[in-house]
Design a protein around this motif. Structure first.
Motif, PDB file in Angstrom:
ATOM      1  N   VAL A  80      65.734  40.501  42.623  1.00  0.00           N
ATOM      2  CA  VAL A  80      64.297  40.750  42.759  1.00  0.00           C
ATOM      3  C   VAL A  80      63.515  39.529  42.283  1.00  0.00           C
ATOM      4  CG1 VAL A  80      62.352  42.207  42.098  1.00  0.00           C
ATOM      5  CG2 VAL A  80      64.630  43.218  42.371  1.00  0.00           C
ATOM      6  N   PRO A  82      59.819  38.811  41.431  1.00  0.00           N
ATOM      7  CA  PRO A  82      58.571  39.558  41.287  1.00  0.00           C
ATOM      8  C   PRO A  82      57.354  38.709  41.647  1.00  0.00           C
ATOM      9  CG  PRO A  82      59.333  38.849  39.148  1.00  0.00           C
ATOM     10  CD  PRO A  82      60.349  38.368  40.141  1.00  0.00           C
ATOM     11  N   ASN A  86      57.605  36.318  35.525  1.00  0.00           N
ATOM     12  CA  ASN A  86      57.945  36.884  34.221  1.00  0.00           C
ATOM     13  C   ASN A  86      59.204  36.236  33.674  1.00  0.00           C
ATOM     14  OD1 ASN A  86      59.882  38.142  35.763  1.00  0.00           O
ATOM     15  ND2 ASN A  86      58.858  40.101  35.771  1.00  0.00           N
ATOM     16  N   ASP A  88      61.165  34.006  30.950  1.00  0.00           N
ATOM     17  CA  ASP A  88      61.024  34.070  29.502  1.00  0.00           C
ATOM     18  C   ASP A  88      60.467  32.759  28.970  1.00  0.00           C
ATOM     19  OD1 ASP A  88      61.481  36.003  27.505  1.00  0.00           O
ATOM     20  OD2 ASP A  88      63.399  36.444  28.470  1.00  0.00           O
ATOM     21  N   PRO A  89      59.228  32.737  28.480  1.00  0.00           N
ATOM     22  CA  PRO A  89      58.615  31.469  28.083  1.00  0.00           C
ATOM     23  C   PRO A  89      59.256  30.848  26.843  1.00  0.00           C
ATOM     24  CG  PRO A  89      57.204  33.307  27.478  1.00  0.00           C
ATOM     25  CD  PRO A  89      58.340  33.880  28.275  1.00  0.00           C
ATOM     26  N   ASP A  90      59.997  31.640  26.080  1.00  0.00           N
ATOM     27  CA  ASP A  90      60.621  31.111  24.864  1.00  0.00           C
ATOM     28  C   ASP A  90      61.924  30.369  25.158  1.00  0.00           C
ATOM     29  OD1 ASP A  90      58.753  32.285  22.965  1.00  0.00           O
ATOM     30  OD2 ASP A  90      59.566  34.183  23.653  1.00  0.00           O
ATOM     31  N   PHE A  91      62.389  30.477  26.408  1.00  0.00           N
ATOM     32  CA  PHE A  91      63.719  29.960  26.722  1.00  0.00           C
ATOM     33  C   PHE A  91      63.665  28.734  27.624  1.00  0.00           C
ATOM     34  CE2 PHE A  91      65.470  34.525  26.345  1.00  0.00           C
ATOM     35  CZ  PHE A  91      65.624  34.366  24.991  1.00  0.00           C
ATOM     36  N   THR A  92      64.785  27.998  27.628  1.00  0.00           N
ATOM     37  CA  THR A  92      64.965  26.920  28.589  1.00  0.00           C
ATOM     38  C   THR A  92      65.366  27.528  29.932  1.00  0.00           C
ATOM     39  OG1 THR A  92      67.302  26.727  28.094  1.00  0.00           O
ATOM     40  CG2 THR A  92      65.805  25.380  26.766  1.00  0.00           C
ATOM     41  N   GLU A  95      68.831  29.039  29.551  1.00  0.00           N
ATOM     42  CA  GLU A  95      68.819  30.300  28.798  1.00  0.00           C
ATOM     43  C   GLU A  95      68.225  31.445  29.624  1.00  0.00           C
ATOM     44  OE1 GLU A  95      68.383  28.516  24.256  1.00  0.00           O
ATOM     45  OE2 GLU A  95      66.615  28.750  25.513  1.00  0.00           O
ATOM     46  N   VAL A  99      70.482  34.699  29.992  1.00  0.00           N
ATOM     47  CA  VAL A  99      70.011  35.986  29.464  1.00  0.00           C
ATOM     48  C   VAL A  99      69.878  37.000  30.597  1.00  0.00           C
ATOM     49  CG1 VAL A  99      68.001  37.124  28.462  1.00  0.00           C
ATOM     50  CG2 VAL A  99      68.901  35.051  27.414  1.00  0.00           C
ATOM     51  N   TYR A 100      69.355  36.548  31.736  1.00  0.00           N
ATOM     52  CA  TYR A 100      69.165  37.464  32.860  1.00  0.00           C
ATOM     53  C   TYR A 100      70.515  37.924  33.421  1.00  0.00           C
ATOM     54  CZ  TYR A 100      66.325  39.528  36.548  1.00  0.00           C
ATOM     55  OH  TYR A 100      65.676  40.414  37.378  1.00  0.00           O
ATOM     56  N   ARG A 102      73.191  38.380  31.829  1.00  0.00           N
ATOM     57  CA  ARG A 102      73.798  39.385  30.933  1.00  0.00           C
ATOM     58  C   ARG A 102      73.278  40.791  31.219  1.00  0.00           C
ATOM     59  NH1 ARG A 102      74.082  35.409  26.311  1.00  0.00           N
ATOM     60  NH2 ARG A 102      72.100  36.173  25.532  1.00  0.00           N
ATOM     61  N   TYR A 103      72.056  40.896  31.760  1.00  0.00           N
ATOM     62  CA  TYR A 103      71.546  42.224  32.118  1.00  0.00           C
ATOM     63  C   TYR A 103      72.393  42.865  33.213  1.00  0.00           C
ATOM     64  CZ  TYR A 103      67.321  40.607  29.673  1.00  0.00           C
ATOM     65  OH  TYR A 103      66.434  40.121  28.759  1.00  0.00           O
ATOM     66  N   LYS A 131      62.083  23.272  28.976  1.00  0.00           N
ATOM     67  CA  LYS A 131      61.327  24.471  28.597  1.00  0.00           C
ATOM     68  C   LYS A 131      60.559  24.967  29.820  1.00  0.00           C
ATOM     69  CE  LYS A 131      61.395  24.832  23.921  1.00  0.00           C
ATOM     70  NZ  LYS A 131      61.777  26.093  23.300  1.00  0.00           N
ATOM     71  N   ARG A 147      67.043  32.915  39.551  1.00  0.00           N
ATOM     72  CA  ARG A 147      67.364  33.983  38.616  1.00  0.00           C
ATOM     73  C   ARG A 147      67.746  35.263  39.359  1.00  0.00           C
ATOM     74  NH1 ARG A 147      62.808  36.508  34.648  1.00  0.00           N
ATOM     75  NH2 ARG A 147      62.159  37.320  36.671  1.00  0.00           N
TER      76      ARG A 147
ATOM     77  N   PRO B   8      72.485  43.639  25.772  1.00  0.00           N
ATOM     78  CA  PRO B   8      71.874  42.381  26.243  1.00  0.00           C
ATOM     79  C   PRO B   8      70.385  42.278  25.926  1.00  0.00           C
ATOM     80  CG  PRO B   8      72.605  43.756  28.102  1.00  0.00           C
ATOM     81  CD  PRO B   8      73.163  44.372  26.867  1.00  0.00           C
ATOM     82  N   LYS B  19      65.521  30.924  17.376  1.00  0.00           N
ATOM     83  CA  LYS B  19      64.757  29.684  17.530  1.00  0.00           C
ATOM     84  C   LYS B  19      63.622  29.593  16.523  1.00  0.00           C
ATOM     85  CE  LYS B  19      65.578  29.241  22.419  1.00  0.00           C
ATOM     86  NZ  LYS B  19      65.460  27.932  23.042  1.00  0.00           N
ATOM     87  N   GLN B  87      54.080  39.160  28.464  1.00  0.00           N
ATOM     88  CA  GLN B  87      55.079  38.347  29.157  1.00  0.00           C
ATOM     89  C   GLN B  87      55.767  39.089  30.296  1.00  0.00           C
ATOM     90  OE1 GLN B  87      56.388  36.207  24.970  1.00  0.00           O
ATOM     91  NE2 GLN B  87      57.978  36.927  26.384  1.00  0.00           N
ATOM     92  N   THR B  96      66.769  44.854  37.008  1.00  0.00           N
ATOM     93  CA  THR B  96      68.230  44.715  36.945  1.00  0.00           C
ATOM     94  C   THR B  96      68.838  46.117  36.817  1.00  0.00           C
ATOM     95  OG1 THR B  96      68.436  44.621  34.543  1.00  0.00           O
ATOM     96  CG2 THR B  96      67.803  42.584  35.640  1.00  0.00           C
ATOM     97  N   LEU B  98      69.682  47.632  34.358  1.00  0.00           N
ATOM     98  CA  LEU B  98      69.260  48.302  33.134  1.00  0.00           C
ATOM     99  C   LEU B  98      68.026  49.172  33.391  1.00  0.00           C
ATOM    100  CD1 LEU B  98      69.709  45.487  30.471  1.00  0.00           C
ATOM    101  CD2 LEU B  98      71.356  47.134  31.353  1.00  0.00           C
TER     102      LEU B  98
END
Lengths: 303, 253
Positions: A80, A82, A86, A88-92, A95, A99-100, A102-103, A131, A147, B8, B19, B87, B96, B98
């Motif tokens: 999907v 979107p 959306n 993740d702004p905290d990640f590279t 990452e 992270v995605y 792993r879902y 970033k 992603r 996850p 971080k 966010q 996903t 989940l």
């Protein structure tokens, strides 16, 4: 079996019936466009298809799974993209993909193995450690598409994938989507851009007020619903010309603001005549999907 | 069957936390620590023994509970709200395999983890300053910390589900958190309150957390453990169930 099939779908919010008896079948390996003015029910239809919300009536089957009962199993094989970013702004970049992934229950090794190809596809090779804030709008959108591919989905939903992008970025996204189609992925995309739908989609479905009002390959819809030539005319004395002569040349005429749209099968005589009238300027072009869209859904603003 | 879909989601939050661990830890710990040391030493000098011990020792257990409550509350209010509403991280996860249950259980588990860390930090100060009677009994604080964290994470997620914006959280702090801090027995024994006010305090979950934690620091076995633990568990469970239903209505309709 079609990757996505919607039958007799209804969804009501209060007094408004946002989806009002919708049938849709997406063929495997095709790019299918879902078009419609604002509020036509496109996003709600996607959410129903993904099993995120319950329909009031009707059936949804996604990759053979009845929805929303088997939503989790179906979404395992779906990607999907979107409408709103959306990421993740905290990640590279890396990452975000890890992270995605792993879902979907993928292991770090599995995701790492897919990473180079995904970055390559997104045109972000060498940017794995960047970033998100450092990426341009086009890069972010390409990362959002990458992603959505992390689980190697059979079907990819894209909700307005190029809205807000400049032409260069848009063309790059289109290339990417063509590559996906060439790999045999099924794509379902919503868009406001008729040019986008015409270029990318094998079939389009035009929605209005929660119903399907037309469906077919873009060229066929153009052939079926509008005359092949359009002459847009504007200038001094337009009304007088229209009242006296337009009928002779045009099958169908429509005045929008200062411009007269003439739809015709044989434009030569019209063009020759307009060449002789200095006060009127004109643009002669082939009919396109936008003409179909505006004819079917009207020119009124939808807010 | 236990679904592991929350793992996850927990790991995602943990990766972000890693971080920002140092400023985040400071923020979590400095405030309760200053309360405990400032009031404990500063005010403690002026006071006779409270409940038979120096005021700092008395304050220690209350500070553990206060710190755990704060940590779970901030995580489920501000941090979870950023992820859900600003966010749109939750929307991304819901596309996903989940489901919302996985997302919210992950958030709950993460808030409990963070509050455990906050509680442990105060406990470490208690150990370092020797503010306890029996080391073995202080280990009993671990389940109290977990239970208190669960309780306030569950309640916080309800507020998260209802909130239109960050400003809304102020109501919860003014109407729930502050009364708990001031009436829940953190700074003085609830038995000092007039009867009607103690009646109010008895309904506040923090009162029950303190009722379990304080004897453990002061070297006694707490009384009525099943009752106090049951209240914390009930608040947490009811909160989580309600939060799940409210969030489903908010995001998935």
């Amino acid at each position: 079996m079609p990757p996505l099939s919607l039958k007799g779908l209804h969804k009501r919010y209060g007094a408004a019936e946002v989806v009002a008896g919708l049938d849709l079948e997406v063929e495997p390996g095709t790019c299918h466009g879902l078009l419609g003015p604002n509020g036509a029910g496109k996003t709600t239809t996607l959410r129903l298809a993904l099993g995120l919300i319950d329909a009031d009536a009707g059936e949804v089957s996604l990759l053979g799974h009845p929805m929303p009962r088997e939503a989790s199993r179906a979404r395992q094989r779906v990607g999907v993209v979107p409408q709103a970013d959306n990421l993740d702004p905290d990640f590279t970049v890396r990452e975000n993909l890890q992270v995605y992934g792993r879902y979907f229950g993928l292991t770090t090794q599995q995701i790492e193995a897919r990473l180079p190809a995904l970055l390559e596809f997104a045109g972000l090779a060498g940017r794995a450690e960047s970033k998100i804030q450092a990426l341009s709008g086009g890069m972010k959108r390409r990362l959002a598409i990458a992603r959505a591919l992390v689980n190697d989905p059979e079907l990819v939903f894209l909700d307005e994938p190029t809205t807000g992008l400049d032409p260069q970025a848009r063309h790059l996204i289109w290339q990417g989507l063509r590559k996906l189609a060439a790999r045999g992925k099924t794509l379902l995309l919503t868009t406001h851009f008729m040019e986008e739908a015409e270029r990318l989609c094998d079939r389009v479905t035009i929605l209005d007020r929660g119903r399907v009002i037309a469906e077919g390959p873009p060229r066929e819809l153009i052939r079926l619903h509008v005359e092949p030539h359009v002459v847009e005319i504007h200038g001094e004395g337009l009304d007088a010309w229209r009242d006296s002569l337009a009928e002779r040349h045009c099958r169908r005429c429509e005045r929008v603001g200062e411009t007269l749209f003439c739809y015709t099968d044989a434009p030569q005589a019209l063009v020759a005549e307009l060449d002789g009238i200095a006060s009127l300027s004109y643009l002669h072009r082939p009919a396109n999907l936008e003409d179909v869209f505006l004819k079917l859904t009207g020119r009124d603003l939808r807010d | 069957m236990l679904r592991l879909g929350f793992v996850p989601v927990w790991r995602r939050n943990f990766l972000v936390w890693k971080k920002l661990a140092i400023p985040s830890l400071l923020g979590n710990l400095a405030d309760p620590m200053l309360y405990m040391l400032g009031l404990g030493y500063g005010l403690g000098r002026l006071l006779p023994d409270v409940a038979g011990v120096p005021y700092l020792n008395f304050l220690a257990a209350g500070t553990v509970c206060y710190s755990v409550m704060n940590s779970a509350t901030f995580e489920t209010l501000y941090s979870a709200f950023s992820r859900m509403h600003v966010q749109k991280t939750w929307d991304a996860i819901l596309n996903t395999p989940l489901g919302l249950g996985d997302v919210m259980l992950g958030e709950l588990a993460f808030a409990v983890s963070k509050s455990l860390l906050s509680g442990l930090a105060i406990l470490a100060v208690i150990w370092a300053l020797g503010l306890y009677e029996s080391f073995a009994l202080t280990l009993g604080l671990l389940p109290v910390i977990l239970l208190t964290g669960f309780c306030f994470a569950g309640l916080g997620l309800v507020i998260n589900a209802l909130s239109p914006n960050y400003d809304f959280f102020l109501y919860y702090f003014t109407l729930a958190i502050t009364p708990m801090v001031l009436l829940g027995g953190v700074f003085y024994p609830v038995t000092e309150l007039p009867l009607w006010l103690k009646g109010v305090a008895d309904w506040l979950p923090l009162t029950h957390a303190v009722a379990l934690a304080r004897p453990l620091v002061l070297g006694q076995l707490p009384e009525a453990v099943p009752f106090h633990a049951g209240v914390l568990l009930a608040y947490g469970l009811a909160g989580y169930r309600l939060a799940l239903a409210l969030t489903r209505r908010r995001l998935l309709r």
